[in-house]
Write a protein that holds these residues in place. Structure first.
Motif, PDB file in Angstrom:
ATOM      1  N   ASP A   3       3.360  20.336   2.221  1.00 56.55           N
ATOM      2  CA  ASP A   3       3.054  20.890   0.899  1.00 56.55           C
ATOM      3  C   ASP A   3       4.264  21.675   0.405  1.00 56.55           C
ATOM      4  N   GLY A  19       4.534  33.330   6.876  1.00 53.47           N
ATOM      5  CA  GLY A  19       3.347  32.498   7.114  1.00 53.47           C
ATOM      6  C   GLY A  19       2.113  32.956   6.341  1.00 53.47           C
ATOM      7  N   LEU A  22       2.357  32.309   2.678  1.00 50.80           N
ATOM      8  CA  LEU A  22       2.232  30.882   2.351  1.00 50.80           C
ATOM      9  C   LEU A  22       0.755  30.471   2.375  1.00 50.80           C
ATOM     10  N   GLU A  23       0.048  30.937   3.379  1.00 53.99           N
ATOM     11  CA  GLU A  23      -1.378  30.559   3.500  1.00 53.99           C
ATOM     12  C   GLU A  23      -2.162  31.078   2.295  1.00 53.99           C
ATOM     13  N   LEU A  26      -1.463  28.950  -0.723  1.00 52.92           N
ATOM     14  CA  LEU A  26      -2.026  27.596  -0.653  1.00 52.92           C
ATOM     15  C   LEU A  26      -3.556  27.614  -0.539  1.00 52.92           C
ATOM     16  N   TRP A  28      -5.126  28.484   2.130  1.00 49.90           N
ATOM     17  CA  TRP A  28      -5.445  28.061   3.489  1.00 49.90           C
ATOM     18  C   TRP A  28      -5.973  29.261   4.284  1.00 49.90           C
ATOM     19  N   ASP A  32      -3.497  28.496   9.488  1.00 45.16           N
ATOM     20  CA  ASP A  32      -3.404  27.082   9.097  1.00 45.16           C
ATOM     21  C   ASP A  32      -1.955  26.621   8.907  1.00 45.16           C
ATOM     22  N   ALA A  33      -1.086  27.563   8.550  1.00 44.55           N
ATOM     23  CA  ALA A  33       0.305  27.161   8.262  1.00 44.55           C
ATOM     24  C   ALA A  33       1.077  26.973   9.558  1.00 44.55           C
ATOM     25  N   TRP A  36       7.606  25.735   8.488  1.00 46.67           N
ATOM     26  CA  TRP A  36       7.975  25.739   7.075  1.00 46.67           C
ATOM     27  C   TRP A  36       9.500  25.792   6.933  1.00 46.67           C
ATOM     28  N   VAL A  59       5.939  23.338   3.563  1.00 49.08           N
ATOM     29  CA  VAL A  59       5.168  23.868   4.691  1.00 49.08           C
ATOM     30  C   VAL A  59       4.214  22.792   5.219  1.00 49.08           C
ATOM     31  N   ARG A  61       0.908  21.850   7.939  1.00 51.57           N
ATOM     32  CA  ARG A  61      -0.244  22.482   8.611  1.00 51.57           C
ATOM     33  C   ARG A  61       0.056  22.629  10.091  1.00 51.57           C
TER      34      ARG A  61
END
Ligand SMILES: Cc1cc2nc3c(=O)[nH]c(=O)nc-3n(C[C@H](O)[C@H](O)[C@H](O)COP(=O)(O)OP(=O)(O)OC[C@H]3O[C@@H](n4cnc5c(N)ncnc54)[C@H](O)[C@@H]3O)c2cc1C
Length: 520
Positions: A3, A19, A22-23, A26, A28, A32-33, A36, A59, A61
């Motif tokens: 993603d 991290g 980012l989650e 997104l 998430w 989950d991340a 990246w 990134v 999963r």
């Protein structure tokens, strides 16, 4: 597929793990991340907004792999088997000439590169002499291996919109050892300490594949049989046989313009911009751009890009070098020209930039003065600068506030310009139209950024080599000179590029045109 997510990370959060951020972006769940990679990074220092980094991040999963970033590759061109390979001479080892050689080689066509100046190492000694006031007209900040950009700030951005072609040039530089950030930073730069190593690697790669370099080989003319090229004549009398000549001589190759004009090759005048280098203490620019965050350990020395209008002319900053040096960039004795460079860590205490006003071809004088009138226009300013500087490459300088008040400066503050500066009145150096445009432009800039008009800011003259004042005409489709079959003008000196990457792109374009002609 990973993603891609765009994020803003405030300066004070720049050290936090990415991290969780980012989650959240997104949608998430925590954890989950997985892996990246930053694909793009730019500092957002716009006024009235929080200071921080804008990131584009690829990134994956957790548990999935993140494919490596693809290094851009141009599809290799093919030289037709039925067409004999031409003898190609490339005049000039700057980015235009080097990338023309690289691209031709991809099609299996080796070339001979003729370079007026010296390889990077001995060239460095001539630059040290120039910094002490002694100019070698054949080996200097403009002439020598790698061209004008070798000892520069090494900024790699360009106004070209051809993203694939730009990515391919950056990919080539990465392959030669450039730092990986050049692919992700929005304003990548390499610096004068790293560029020479890259250029040596480029030469070694080209030589290993059959390209021949001739240094201290000044092209002094062409031998033709009427319409076709037969050889390049060198100063001193030697000849290099050639059917195709890529003329990539840069914006300061004045003797080349002279012999082209003498041979009746089509040339035309081209608008340029001239003015001064403006220098401030870097901490002052940091305060203007970063406000109270200035001095934050995560902030790079601040950059600026300014435009204004003065007397109906464009006035703008050019080639800004944060944490840089002003350098002597003349190529003719009895003249003073300044430009800017920096090291990769940009750690000098000064910030400099060209501050120039546009000059139209009609400003060079009446039509009867011919296509080289722009060179005479530049030279007159450069000679006036040398006279006002008092010799040994000393440059005339004036405090910005004195320039605005139209009074000579009596004493000057510190400067990075190593040959030294002489307090002067730049009215004796710059043409009146340029002076008044710069004054109006500076006032307009001061209305937006009052602190920029600081008494410690110096104007150092003369910045005249922003681009070539001449265009070596070429046909839009074949990219050949209409005057001579086999003559391919390329890069900045021919009037078709400005800057390292844009000159390299033009070298590739010209090589592709040479190959396309053989394919017909
Ligand atoms: C100090 C300085 C700093 C700069 N900083 C930057 C920057 O940070 N970023 C950026 O994008 N651009 C920068 N530039 C501009 C950039 O260097 C040029 O736009 C670019 O190098 C042009 O490439 P080119 O190949 O067309 O010509 P050049 O790089 O000028 O190369 C031309 C070559 O031809 C050779 N030559 C000339 N005459 C002859 C002859 N008769 N026979 C044989 N060889 C000849 C010259 O010696 C030279 O090596 C800077 C320029 C200078 C001078």
């Amino acid at each position: 597929m990973p993603d891609l997510v765009d994020l803003f990370v405030p300066l004070d959060a720049a050290d936090e793990p990415l991290g969780p951020r980012l989650e959240r972006a997104l949608g998430w769940a925590a954890g989950d991340a997985g892996a990246w990679r930053i694909a793009r990074r730019s500092l957002d220092a716009r006024k009235g907004r929080p200071l921080g980094y804008r990131l584009r991040v690829a990134v994956a999963r957790a548990g999935e792999s993140l494919p490596a970033a693809a290094v851009a590759r141009r599809p290799p061109p093919a030289w037709p088997a039925s067409v004999p390979r031409p003898r190609v001479a490339i005049v000039g080892s700057g980015p235009a000439g080097s990338w023309a050689a690289l691209r031709l080689l991809e099609a299996g066509v080796p070339s001979t590169i003729l370079e007026l100046g010296k390889p990077v190492q001995p060239r460095r000694r001539d630059l040290a002499l120039a910094n002490r006031g002694q100019l070698n007209p054949d080996s200097n900040y403009c002439f020598g291996e790698g061209g004008a950009g070798t000892y520069s700030d090494g900024k790699l951005y360009t106004r070209s919109k051809d993203r694939d072609a730009i990515a391919a040039v950056l990919g080539d530089l990465l392959g030669l050892g450039a730092p990986p950030e050049i692919e992700t930073e929005s304003r990548p730069h390499i610096g004068s300490n790293r560029l020479p190593k890259l250029l040596t690697a480029l030469r070694q790669r080209l030589e290993a594949s059959g390209v021949v370099y001739r240094f201290e080989a000044a092209a002094a003319g062409l031998r033709t049989d009427g319409r076709r090229i037969r050889a390049v004549r060198l100063r001193g009398g030697d000849e290099i046989g050639a059917d195709v000549v890529v003329l990539a001589v840069g914006h300061s190759a004045r003797p080349v313009y002279d012999w082209l004009a003498g041979a009746g090759v089509a040339l035309e005048r081209k608008a340029i911009a001239v003015g001064v280098r403006i220098e401030h203490p870097q901490p002052l620019i940091d305060r203007i751009q970063y406000g109270r965050a200035a001095g934050h350990p995560r902030l790079p020395p601040a950059f600026y890009e300014l435009t204004a209008e003065g007397q109906g002319r464009g006035v703008y900053s050019f080639c800004m070098c944060p944490g840089g040096w002003i350098v002597p960039a003349a190529t003719e004795s009895g003249t003073v020209v300044v430009n800017g460079m920096s090291l990769s860590r940009r750690d000098s205490p000064f910030a400099n930039a060209g501050l120039v006003a546009t000059v139209e071809a009609s400003d060079f004088g009446p039509d009867g003065a011919g296509p080289l009138a722009g060179v005479a226009f530049q030279r007159a300013i450069e000679e006036a600068a040398a006279a006002a500087g008092g010799g040994d490459l000393r440059a005339p300088a004036q405090r910005l506030t004195d320039f605005l008040a139209q009074r000579p400066s009596r004493e000057l503050g510190a400067t990075s310009y190593r040959p030294g500066v002489a307090a002067a009145d730049l009215r004796a150096v710059l043409p009146p139209v340029v002076q008044s445009a710069l004054r109006d432009g500076l006032r307009a800039i001061g209305a937006r950024l009052p602190a920029f008009l600081h008494p410690e800011a110096l104007l150092v003259a003369a910045e005249t080599r922003t681009s070539a004042p001449v265009r070596i005409v070429r046909a839009a489709d074949s990219l050949q000179s209409p005057s001579l079959e086999g003559l391919y003008p390329a890069g900045e000196g021919a009037g078709y590029a400005g800057g390292i990457v844009s000159a390299a792109l033009d070298g590739v374009r010209v090589a592709d045109a040479i190959i396309a002609r053989a394919q017909r």
